[in-house]
Design a protein around this motif. Structure first.
Motif, short mmCIF file in Angstrom:
data_model
loop_
_atom_site.label_atom_id
_atom_site.label_comp_id
_atom_site.label_asym_id
_atom_site.label_seq_id
_atom_site.Cartn_x
_atom_site.Cartn_y
_atom_site.Cartn_z
N ILE A 23 0.85 -1.18 0.00
CA ILE A 23 0.00 0.00 0.00
C ILE A 23 0.89 1.24 0.00
O ILE A 23 1.80 1.37 0.82
CB ILE A 23 -0.96 0.00 1.21
N VAL A 24 0.62 2.12 -0.94
CA VAL A 24 1.44 3.31 -1.12
C VAL A 24 0.56 4.54 -1.30
O VAL A 24 -0.63 4.44 -1.60
CB VAL A 24 2.37 3.18 -2.36
N ASN A 25 1.19 5.68 -1.13
CA ASN A 25 0.58 6.97 -1.45
C ASN A 25 1.41 7.53 -2.61
O ASN A 25 2.63 7.64 -2.50
CB ASN A 25 0.63 7.90 -0.24
N ILE A 26 0.75 7.85 -3.70
CA ILE A 26 1.44 8.35 -4.88
C ILE A 26 1.08 9.82 -5.07
O ILE A 26 -0.10 10.18 -5.08
CB ILE A 26 1.04 7.55 -6.13
N VAL A 27 2.11 10.65 -5.21
CA VAL A 27 1.91 12.06 -5.51
C VAL A 27 2.17 12.24 -7.00
O VAL A 27 3.26 11.92 -7.49
CB VAL A 27 2.87 12.96 -4.70
N LEU A 28 1.16 12.71 -7.71
CA LEU A 28 1.29 12.92 -9.15
C LEU A 28 1.84 14.30 -9.45
O LEU A 28 1.82 15.19 -8.60
CB LEU A 28 -0.08 12.72 -9.82
N ASN A 29 2.32 14.49 -10.66
CA ASN A 29 2.90 15.77 -11.06
C ASN A 29 1.91 16.94 -10.95
O ASN A 29 2.33 18.08 -10.80
CB ASN A 29 3.47 15.70 -12.48
N ASP A 30 0.61 16.66 -11.01
CA ASP A 30 -0.38 17.73 -10.89
C ASP A 30 -0.78 17.97 -9.43
O ASP A 30 -1.78 18.63 -9.16
CB ASP A 30 -1.62 17.42 -11.73
N ALA A 31 0.00 17.44 -8.48
CA ALA A 31 -0.18 17.60 -7.04
C ALA A 31 -1.32 16.75 -6.49
O ALA A 31 -1.58 16.76 -5.30
CB ALA A 31 -0.37 19.06 -6.64
N GLN A 32 -2.01 15.99 -7.33
CA GLN A 32 -3.04 15.06 -6.86
C GLN A 32 -2.35 13.92 -6.12
O GLN A 32 -1.28 13.46 -6.53
CB GLN A 32 -3.84 14.54 -8.05
N GLN A 33 -2.98 13.46 -5.04
CA GLN A 33 -2.45 12.32 -4.29
C GLN A 33 -3.45 11.19 -4.35
O GLN A 33 -4.65 11.40 -4.21
CB GLN A 33 -2.18 12.70 -2.84
N VAL A 34 -2.94 9.99 -4.58
CA VAL A 34 -3.78 8.80 -4.62
C VAL A 34 -3.14 7.74 -3.74
O VAL A 34 -1.93 7.72 -3.56
CB VAL A 34 -3.97 8.28 -6.06
N ALA A 35 -3.96 6.88 -3.18
CA ALA A 35 -3.46 5.81 -2.33
C ALA A 35 -4.06 4.49 -2.79
O ALA A 35 -5.17 4.45 -3.32
CB ALA A 35 -3.82 6.07 -0.88
N GLY A 36 -3.32 3.43 -2.59
CA GLY A 36 -3.82 2.12 -2.95
C GLY A 36 -2.73 1.08 -2.88
O GLY A 36 -1.60 1.36 -2.49
N GLU A 37 -3.09 -0.13 -3.27
CA GLU A 37 -2.15 -1.24 -3.23
C GLU A 37 -1.62 -1.52 -4.63
O GLU A 37 -2.38 -1.64 -5.58
CB GLU A 37 -2.84 -2.49 -2.68
N ILE A 38 -0.31 -1.64 -4.73
CA ILE A 38 0.33 -1.94 -6.01
C ILE A 38 0.12 -3.41 -6.35
O ILE A 38 0.38 -4.29 -5.53
CB ILE A 38 1.84 -1.64 -5.97
N GLU A 39 -0.35 -3.66 -7.56
CA GLU A 39 -0.45 -5.04 -8.05
C GLU A 39 0.86 -5.44 -8.70
O GLU A 39 1.41 -6.50 -8.45
CB GLU A 39 -1.59 -5.18 -9.05
N LYS A 40 1.35 -4.58 -9.60
CA LYS A 40 2.64 -4.85 -10.23
C LYS A 40 3.23 -3.54 -10.73
O LYS A 40 2.52 -2.57 -10.98
CB LYS A 40 2.51 -5.85 -11.38
N ALA A 41 4.56 -3.56 -10.84
CA ALA A 41 5.29 -2.42 -11.38
C ALA A 41 6.08 -2.91 -12.58
O ALA A 41 6.77 -3.91 -12.50
CB ALA A 41 6.22 -1.84 -10.31
N THR A 42 5.92 -2.22 -13.69
CA THR A 42 6.65 -2.58 -14.91
C THR A 42 7.60 -1.45 -15.27
O THR A 42 7.67 -0.44 -14.57
CB THR A 42 5.67 -2.80 -16.08
N HIS A 43 8.29 -1.60 -16.39
CA HIS A 43 9.20 -0.55 -16.84
C HIS A 43 8.43 0.70 -17.29
O HIS A 43 9.00 1.76 -17.40
CB HIS A 43 10.10 -1.07 -17.96
N GLU A 44 7.12 0.57 -17.51
CA GLU A 44 6.30 1.69 -17.98
C GLU A 44 5.61 2.44 -16.85
O GLU A 44 5.37 3.63 -16.95
CB GLU A 44 5.23 1.19 -18.94
N GLY A 45 5.24 1.73 -15.79
CA GLY A 45 4.51 2.37 -14.71
C GLY A 45 4.01 1.39 -13.68
O GLY A 45 4.45 0.24 -13.63
N ILE A 46 3.07 1.87 -12.88
CA ILE A 46 2.55 1.10 -11.76
C ILE A 46 1.08 0.77 -11.98
O ILE A 46 0.28 1.65 -12.29
CB ILE A 46 2.72 1.90 -10.46
N PHE A 47 0.76 -0.51 -11.81
CA PHE A 47 -0.62 -0.98 -11.90
C PHE A 47 -1.12 -1.22 -10.48
O PHE A 47 -0.46 -1.92 -9.70
CB PHE A 47 -0.70 -2.28 -12.70
#
Length: 65
Positions: A23-47
């Protein structure tokens, strides 16, 4: 535009191999924050478990790893 570093990406990959909480908190470049559980991380991004996807180019910071 900020983007998480290669070191941060590597940290995500290592965390995904552990049995600990993803479970992580992600801060996006537009200052929006989202929280949730990571299913997988690839070379492109986080699912997320709930189906959301965030590309690394859109992520400023990841907390909780």
């Amino acid at each position: 535009m900020d983007m998480i570093s290669a070191k941060d990406r590597q940290r995500i990959q290592v965390q995904m191999q552990r049995d600990e909480s993803r479970i992580v908190n992600i801060v996006l470049n537009d200052a929006q924050q989202v929280a949730g559980e990571i299913e997988k991380a690839t070379h492109e991004g986080i699912f997320m478990v709930d189906g959301r996807y965030y590309g690394y180019e859109d992520i400023k910071e990841i907390n909780g790893l």
